[in-house]
Design an enzyme around this catalytic site. Structure first.
Site, mmCIF file in Angstrom:
data_model
loop_
_atom_site.group_PDB
_atom_site.id
_atom_site.type_symbol
_atom_site.label_atom_id
_atom_site.label_comp_id
_atom_site.label_asym_id
_atom_site.label_seq_id
_atom_site.Cartn_x
_atom_site.Cartn_y
_atom_site.Cartn_z
ATOM 1 C CE LYS A 1 -9.769 -9.386 -25.316
ATOM 2 N NZ LYS A 1 -11.427 -8.808 -25.087
ATOM 3 C CE1 TYR B 1 -7.899 -7.838 -27.577
ATOM 4 C CE2 TYR B 1 -6.357 -9.702 -28.181
ATOM 5 C CZ TYR B 1 -7.736 -9.177 -27.951
ATOM 6 O OH TYR B 1 -8.733 -9.970 -28.394
#
Length: 323
Positions: free
Chosen positions: A186, A182
């Protein structure tokens, strides 16, 4: 959200069309409602899987419910249930907005999932799936929206109107030890956004990225111990705190804001400064050798707190009025 009445001040997004991905729930829903409230016609995109890890059978219900809510309030919206991580379906999403509204003006990328695991335990599929939905999903929609704006600009010989708002996370800024997939995705979205901002500026398009903090299905574990306000009132972690910034960045008033990273939550917006060189060392000869590197870097890091990393963990401590 009603758009009627000639005596009223024109809404800032009147006449514009927008796509919001992941708009069936949480942040995306709040953003779609805000864009509609400001006058935009909205394509509510959501693949509709019930699990925050992307599991479960896809359903059109979440997207359709938000689209109905917008129409019931006097706005214009339709649902789209394609998977933005699929190149062809992302293309169809952009084409559907153009076909319905004649053009696309605003793209808000919000769709995402979680597959949390420590890096030494993470399966290949857990890495690939998260990077696919977040990073590739952002690229896919951006690619086709960008082509649309470039073609329109070339045809008219002048800049057009285009706004992209992408969604990163403080997990990228702070390192987030249990979310290597993640955090990496991101961080990649920030790089995609700054590259896009530079590439599309001459066509009249801006691209910015936000790091929102909100209580949603995706963050239920993170904020499990934090309750909302007593006696009513808006929860500081409500997605409704984030949506106004997205609406503003989508508006003509934000024309000078491009390639920026903003952290937003609970009545606070922070503009994050781009990285700066903290220290610089030059070799005595043409190149560094091991001993000289040890001398300069060893001395430099000996003066810094043990365990300090590049991760900007202090961003997590921002509160209203700080910074």
């Amino acid at each position: 959200m009603s758009h009627g009445g000639s005596h009223r001040t024109p809404l800032p997004l009147a006449g514009l069309s927008a796509i919001v991905t992941g708009a069936g729930r949480g942040l995306g829903r709040a953003e779609a409602l805000e864009l509609a409230r400001l006058g935009a016609a909205v394509v509510v995109n959501d693949f509709g899987q019930p699990g925050r890890d992307g599991s479960g059978e896809a359903s059109a219900a979440p997207a359709e419910e938000v689209a109905r809510e917008i129409r019931a309030a006097g706005g214009t919206a339709f649902a789209h249930t394609g998977d933005v991580a699929d190149f062809a379906q992302a293309r169809q999403l952009v084409e559907s907005a153009i076909a319905e509204f004649g053009k696309l003006d605003v793209l808000v990328n919000n769709a995402g999932i979680l597959r949390d695991r420590m890096v030494f335990s993470m399966a290949e599929e857990e890495w690939d799936t998260v990077v696919r939905v977040h990073l590739k999903g952002h690229f896919n929609t951006t690619r086709f929206a960008a082509a649309h704006w470039r073609e329109r600009s070339k045809a008219s010989g002048a800049p057009v109107y285009g706004r992209i708002v992408n969604t990163s996370s403080e997990a990228f800024l702070a390192g987030s030890a249990g979310q290597p997939n993640y955090a990496a995705a991101k961080g990649g979205i920030v790089g995609l956004t700054t590259s896009t901002a530079l590439a599309l500026a001459k066509y009249g398009v801006t691209a910015n990225v936000i790091c929102p903090r909100a209580r949603t299905r995706m963050t239920e574990d993170v904020f499990a111990g934090l309750s909302g306000p007593e006696g009513g009132g808006l929860d500081p972690l409500a997605p409704e705190h984030v949506a106004p910034l997205v609406g503003y960045l989508a508006s003509p008033a934000a024309a000078r804001i491009n390639g920026q990273l903003l952290v937003v939550h609970g009545g606070m917006v922070a503009v994050v400064e781009r990285p700066r060189v903290q220290a610089k060392f030059d070799s005595k000869e043409d190149t560094f050798g091991y001993e000289e590197l040890d001398a300069v870097l060893g001395a430099h890091f000996a003066q810094r707190p043990a365990g300090e990393t590049f991760a900007a963990a202090e961003v997590l401590g921002l509160r209203r009025g700080e910074g």
